[in-house]
Design a protein around this motif. Structure first.
Motif, PDB file in Angstrom:
ATOM      1  N   ASN A 266       0.812  -1.222   0.000  1.00 24.76           N
ATOM      2  CA  ASN A 266       0.000   0.000   0.000  1.00 24.76           C
ATOM      3  C   ASN A 266       0.840   1.265   0.000  1.00 24.76           C
ATOM      4  O   ASN A 266       0.556   2.228  -0.704  1.00 24.76           O
ATOM      5  CB  ASN A 266      -0.930   0.037   1.223  1.00 24.76           C
ATOM      6  CG  ASN A 266      -1.920  -1.108   1.291  1.00 24.76           C
ATOM      7  OD1 ASN A 266      -2.281  -1.544   2.372  1.00 24.76           O
ATOM      8  ND2 ASN A 266      -2.335  -1.635   0.151  1.00 24.76           N
ATOM      9  N   ILE A 267       1.911   1.266   0.803  1.00 28.58           N
ATOM     10  CA  ILE A 267       2.701   2.484   0.967  1.00 28.58           C
ATOM     11  C   ILE A 267       3.698   2.678  -0.166  1.00 28.58           C
ATOM     12  O   ILE A 267       4.222   3.790  -0.354  1.00 28.58           O
ATOM     13  CB  ILE A 267       3.446   2.462   2.328  1.00 28.58           C
ATOM     14  CG1 ILE A 267       3.886   3.870   2.748  1.00 28.58           C
ATOM     15  CG2 ILE A 267       4.616   1.519   2.296  1.00 28.58           C
ATOM     16  CD1 ILE A 267       2.768   4.844   2.975  1.00 28.58           C
ATOM     17  N   ILE A 285      -6.251   1.607   5.883  1.00 29.19           N
ATOM     18  CA  ILE A 285      -7.299   1.564   4.860  1.00 29.19           C
ATOM     19  C   ILE A 285      -6.919   0.593   3.754  1.00 29.19           C
ATOM     20  O   ILE A 285      -7.751  -0.173   3.257  1.00 29.19           O
ATOM     21  CB  ILE A 285      -7.544   2.980   4.289  1.00 29.19           C
ATOM     22  CG1 ILE A 285      -8.020   3.922   5.401  1.00 29.19           C
ATOM     23  CG2 ILE A 285      -8.568   2.928   3.161  1.00 29.19           C
ATOM     24  CD1 ILE A 285      -8.056   5.387   4.989  1.00 29.19           C
ATOM     25  N   GLY A 286      -5.645   0.631   3.351  1.00 30.79           N
ATOM     26  CA  GLY A 286      -5.194  -0.290   2.318  1.00 30.79           C
ATOM     27  C   GLY A 286      -5.351  -1.738   2.737  1.00 30.79           C
ATOM     28  O   GLY A 286      -5.729  -2.597   1.926  1.00 30.79           O
ATOM     29  N   PHE A 318      -3.130  -0.713  -6.229  1.00 31.98           N
ATOM     30  CA  PHE A 318      -4.152   0.230  -6.690  1.00 31.98           C
ATOM     31  C   PHE A 318      -4.626   1.112  -5.540  1.00 31.98           C
ATOM     32  O   PHE A 318      -4.745   2.335  -5.674  1.00 31.98           O
ATOM     33  CB  PHE A 318      -5.335  -0.542  -7.285  1.00 31.98           C
ATOM     34  CG  PHE A 318      -6.202   0.268  -8.196  1.00 31.98           C
ATOM     35  CD1 PHE A 318      -6.012   0.243  -9.562  1.00 31.98           C
ATOM     36  CD2 PHE A 318      -7.225   1.067  -7.687  1.00 31.98           C
ATOM     37  CE1 PHE A 318      -6.812   0.998 -10.414  1.00 31.98           C
ATOM     38  CE2 PHE A 318      -8.022   1.820  -8.520  1.00 31.98           C
ATOM     39  CZ  PHE A 318      -7.811   1.789  -9.899  1.00 31.98           C
ATOM     40  N   ALA A 319      -4.877   0.469  -4.380  1.00 25.05           N
ATOM     41  CA  ALA A 319      -5.315   1.236  -3.205  1.00 25.05           C
ATOM     42  C   ALA A 319      -4.253   2.248  -2.796  1.00 25.05           C
ATOM     43  O   ALA A 319      -4.565   3.391  -2.440  1.00 25.05           O
ATOM     44  CB  ALA A 319      -5.612   0.282  -2.049  1.00 25.05           C
ATOM     45  N   GLY A 320      -2.982   1.843  -2.862  1.00 30.47           N
ATOM     46  CA  GLY A 320      -1.908   2.762  -2.500  1.00 30.47           C
ATOM     47  C   GLY A 320      -1.838   3.966  -3.415  1.00 30.47           C
ATOM     48  O   GLY A 320      -1.587   5.096  -2.956  1.00 30.47           O
ATOM     49  N   ALA A 321      -2.053   3.736  -4.715  1.00 30.78           N
ATOM     50  CA  ALA A 321      -2.039   4.856  -5.664  1.00 30.78           C
ATOM     51  C   ALA A 321      -3.165   5.843  -5.366  1.00 30.78           C
ATOM     52  O   ALA A 321      -2.968   7.068  -5.376  1.00 30.78           O
ATOM     53  CB  ALA A 321      -2.161   4.325  -7.089  1.00 30.78           C
ATOM     54  N   ILE A 322      -4.341   5.306  -5.077  1.00 28.24           N
ATOM     55  CA  ILE A 322      -5.501   6.167  -4.781  1.00 28.24           C
ATOM     56  C   ILE A 322      -5.302   6.884  -3.448  1.00 28.24           C
ATOM     57  O   ILE A 322      -5.533   8.097  -3.325  1.00 28.24           O
ATOM     58  CB  ILE A 322      -6.796   5.336  -4.745  1.00 28.24           C
ATOM     59  CG1 ILE A 322      -6.983   4.589  -6.070  1.00 28.24           C
ATOM     60  CG2 ILE A 322      -7.988   6.227  -4.440  1.00 28.24           C
ATOM     61  CD1 ILE A 322      -6.910   5.460  -7.297  1.00 28.24           C
TER      62      ILE A 322
END
Length: 926
Positions: A266-267, A285-286, A318-322
């Motif tokens: 995520n990071i 959240i990730g 994807f979650a990390g990018a968002i």
């Protein structure tokens, strides 16, 4: 070489090694999650990437990624040519940059295997990853890091959220869907949880270089990336096991390590762009996105993604990018910007998904035209290790019919006799993977895609390249020391795990690993600020959330963030040490709460009084690297907690269950102590050199002393004694590593080891307190002995050197206060906790049930039934080497992690002190 900075180059070379080591870590992480008959094949699919991808990257990969594209272009760096200068916009050689990027490509290709293990042909997979690197990874790398259109669009990817994780995770998912599900899917289960923990620990270690190295320098950006990496991993670990606890009733070791990997993924795309507190949000959240993606896909049952590669890497990246679009301290939506970064990151990540999946499908269909992609159904059901590699992971096969590389048969049992090492846990978590950011050297229109340097404008952390007073070489050493000391905690998990009954290994290892999550967050929020800020009315909150650490730390040449993270790793291992005295009987949830309170109430005050300018420091007592702060505090607190908790019901039947784990853990601890003591010089200088030298010498002297005592008193030296002696020496030298001469370190190690071994034997003989793994003898007594011996051997103020003995008195006073304070506050914490919760597992959980020793040797086959199950199954729904069908608790992925009935759960006895005895004897413990 013009423009070269030796410190930055040293850090980048270390980062290359760290990221490369992630691939063997991934092999263990994946290997522990599959059936025992597929472990070799699974690990080989990670390892083969180190060979194939390296050659692919050398020949075309790097040049096509970072050279200009166009007619007749893209071949400048073929064969790593023309890299004899400093790489543009960095201070490292071009070759170092090329190798660093190569390690990212290696791990990216290896990640894919997790989705298709246990059914894809090894030769087909090998060909696939070569084509995939050139057709998927290289174009994305060029478009994002090589000056391509995604970079020009303004999307940010600090260390490979899209380039590494979205590409590999999505490609893995597409390949798994096209390949079809496993024939034995319903019978698949993890076979070795300690492998999962080992692999996850190595991945966390390697991610220090993965994200920290993506700053391309040992500077403030590197410090920020390392800090946010550790914080996000900790937040995700805690989030994941909390979800497990709420939904399934028990936290698992696979869940803990999967959560950590999810946080690391995520990071990755935003490690250098978010603040430390923002990293908490990204990790938590990730992790929620990853765990519910994994559960949802299992429920839908559309694709057999064997180890949940897509959920961890595709969804995680994807979650990390968002989340980067929200938490970016320069352009994030939370900081009042217009959301353009969020839109650009979303567009870049979405394109990565579509492109990776589409090209992967094309590669698959083209390959299927010319070759078979899956193993035969017979090979799949029996396991692919023996058929594809003529090997089995835990045994030998006499009739494999194929000699090994040495001209002998590598397996000497028939296939039906090949033993299996069974484990537990959700067959689901996949791992991480990296990639770094860089610029296209010859494109004038592209002003260097080093977002980390040119666009990050944190509100509380200003990432300034020229941080006044910063020394890149010292910062590089301290960043490496952070990684080394952090890795000591997984090492401690193995050291402790091998010393307990096999039915308690998971629980024991988890009690060390959980400190990496809980203590990290505790230290971030209050621990560091309360330790190193001034005390008084309205004071002590300056550094809450790692704020105001954007300058060089006073009296050092490293960034304040690096100093904070280094101190955090000490707190992590200190809290983990305590578990050794109370394993096999304390409730996991009670222990988790205890260490959070202990860090704030015991460790932090002692840290402040000794290292933060408090009264013990002003008194003149010396503690170079934590004799009192770490070892006396944790060892004494462990002893107090063990005495209050009471002894184990099965104490007489306890014995070490895996001596190789003890040796592995001890070796990792010795490795990590290089950074523990060497890093406490806060610079790569003469003090550091002295500390490293005395550390190694004291450990060696103590090891030899310990096994000599064993030989004299018991008739034989033991492996547990050797590693316990080494750890004792490491503890002994800690308070004085930078103050004694090398010959003095011999005395400290030898005398200190005698104190530790006779303390352990004496306490066992007195039988007053059940200190399970002799924590107090090793750490409490060892730390105290080290402080006193420092008063004698200190080359500046020691009694032996003709001084008046005042240092000895001061060290004695400081150490004695540490003992009294630690024991007293621990007792208070215990009694307060006991008012509101139960501290011990039930007697039934401690003693109940039967477990049969499933052996891989004639010696172990002689062992009789053992009527103990232990706390692994009850507290974590897992057993270390097996599966349990009726645990009654699904894992974090919505499946049952154990598929054997409790009475069938096998046990691997690695070191039985007495093979055919009716009762298993107790072996020496640390």
């Amino acid at each position: 070489m013009e423009g070269l900075n030796n410190g930055d180059t040293a850090w980048m070379a270390m980062s290359c090694a760290l990221v490369l080591f992630m691939t063997p870590g991934l092999a263990f992480f994946y290997g522990g999650l599959v059936r025992d008959s597929n472990i070799v094949n699974t690990m080989m699919m990670s390892i083969i990437s180190m060979g194939l991808t390296t050659i692919t990257w050398l020949v075309f990969g790097f040049s096509w990624s970072f050279d200009e594209w166009g007619a007749g272009k893209g071949f400048t760096y073929v064969g790593f040519r023309h890299l004899d200068k400093v790489w543009p916009d960095t201070t490292m050689p071009g070759l170092t940059f090329a190798v660093f990027q190569m390690t990212f490509a290696i791990i990216a290709a290896a990640i894919i295997s997790g989705a298709v293990v246990e059914r894809i042909r090894f030769s087909a997979y090998a060909i696939f990853i070569v084509v995939w690197v050139l057709a998927v990874y290289v174009p994305l790398c060029h478009w994002i890091w090589g000056g391509g259109w995604i970079a020009e669009m303004g999307a940010k990817d600090f260390a490979g959220g899209t380039v590494v994780h979205i590409s590999s995770g999505t490609s893995a998912f597409a390949l798994a869907s096209l390949l079809g599900e496993r024939k034995h899917r319903a019978e698949s289960f993890p076979s070795n949880l300690p492998f999962v923990i080992l692999g996850g620990g190595i991945l966390w270690l390697g991610w220090t270089g993965f994200n920290g190295g993506s700053a391309f320098a040992a500077n403030g950006d590197c410090a920020l990336a390392v800090a946010t990496t550790y914080i996000a991993a900790a937040a995700a670990m805690i989030t994941w096991i909390t979800v497990e606890r709420i939904l399934d009733g028990a936290p698992t070791s696979v869940g803990a390590m999967s959560g950590a990997v999810a946080g690391l993924v995520n990071i990755t795309p935003c490690a250098g762009f978010v603040e430390p507190l923002g990293a908490l949000g990204v990790g938590a959240i990730g992790a929620l996105c990853c765990i519910f993606a994994a559960r949802g896909l299992k429920r839908l049952n559309l694709v057999d993604d064997s180890l949940d590669c897509f959920s961890l890497h595709g969804v995680g990246g994807f979650a990390g990018a968002i989340l980067g679009g929200f938490f970016d301290s320069g352009d994030g939506l939370i900081y009042g910007n217009d959301g353009m970064l969020l839109a650009k990151n979303l567009a870049g990540a979405a394109f990565g998904v579509v492109y990776s999946a589409g090209v992967t499908a094309v590669i698959f269909f083209l390959m299927r035209l010319v070759m078979r992609m899956r193993v035969s159904e017979e090979q799949e059901l029996e396991g692919v290790d023996l058929h594809c590699h003529s090997e089995v992971a835990y045994g030998k096969n006499e009739n494999s019919g194929k000699p090994n590389a040495f001209g002998e048969h590598s397996q000497r049992f028939k296939p039906e006799e090949a033993p299996t090492l069974l484990t537990s846990a959700p067959a689901a978590a996949a791992t991480e993977k990296p990639t770094a950011t860089e610029v296209h050297p010859g494109d004038p229109s592209f002003k260097v895609m080093l977002h980390r340097r040119c666009t990050v404008t944190c509100t509380s952390i200003s990432l300034v390249e020229g941080m006044e007073g910063l020394n890149n070489g010292d910062t590089a050493w301290m960043a490496m020391s952070c990684a080394l000391v952090l890795f000591m905690t997984p090492g401690l998990a193995f050291f402790y795990g091998g010393l307990v009954r096999d039915s308690n290994i998971v629980n024991t290892m988890m009690m060390s690993i959980i400190s990496m999550g809980l203590t990290t967050i505790t230290w971030l929020v209050f621990g560091f600020s309360w330790s190193f800020d001034e005390w008084g009315a309205g004071k002590g909150f300056t550094y809450v959330g790692f704020r105001h650490l954007d300058k060089v730390w006073p009296d050092t040449t490293m960034p304040g963030l690096t100093f904070a993270v280094f101190q955090m790793t000490f707190a992590i291992i200190a809290a983990a040490i305590i578990s050794g005295a109370v394993v096999e009987r304390i409730r996991f949830s009670a222990y988790a709460i205890f260490i959070v309170v202990w860090v704030l109430a015991v460790y932090v005050p002692l840290c402040h009084w000794i290292w933060g300018g408090g009264w013990i420091a002003e008194m003149g007592a010396k503690d170079f690297a934590g004799g009192t702060v770490v070892h006396i505090s944790s060892g004494t607190s462990a002893f107090a907690l063990a005495s209050l908790l009471g002894e184990r019901k099965h104490r007489a039947e306890s014995f070490p269950s895996n001596l190789p784990f003890v040796i592995l853990g001890g070796g990792i601890l010795w490795l990590g102590w290089t950074g523990f003591n060497g890093g406490s010089a806060f610079a790569a200088n003469g003090d550091c050199a002295l500390a490293v030298a005395t550390t190694y010498i004291a450990a060696a002297a103590a090891m030899i002393t310990w096994i000599t005592v064993e030989r004299i008193l018991d008739g034989a030296p033991t492996s547990v004694g050797a590693m316990s002696g080494a750890v004792a020496g490491l503890v002994n030298i800690t308070p004085c590593a930078g103050f004694v001469e090398p010959l003095g370190a011999l005395g400290v190690g030898a005398i200190g080891a005698l104190c530790c071994i006779f303390a352990a034997r004496g306490l066992k003989r007195l039988n007053l307190v059940d200190d399970s793994l002799d924590c107090f003898s090793l750490h409490g007594v060892g730390g105290f002995a080290g402080a006193i011996l420092g008063g004698f051997f200190d080359s500046g103020d020691g009694l032996i050197y003709g001084n008046d003995g005042m240092l000895l008195v001061k060290n004695l006073a400081g150490a004695a206060f540490g003992v009294v304070y630690s024991a007293g506050v621990t007792a208070v914490i215990f009694f307060l906790m006991r008012l509101v919760m139960r501290m011990r597992v039930s007697e039934e959980q401690e003693l109940e049930g039967e477990a049969m020793f499933a052996s891989v040797s004639l010696l172990a086959r002689a062992c009789r039934m053992l009527k103990l199950v232990g706390v692994d199954l009850h507290c974590h729904s897992e057993v270390a080497y097996g599966k349990n069908e009726n645990s009654g608790k699904p894992n974090a992925f919505g499946e049952h992690s154990q598929r054997f009935k409790p009475e069938e759960a096998p046990t691997l006895l690695t070191s039985a002190p007495a093979a055919a005895a009716t009762e298993k004897p107790t072996a020496t413990e640390v």
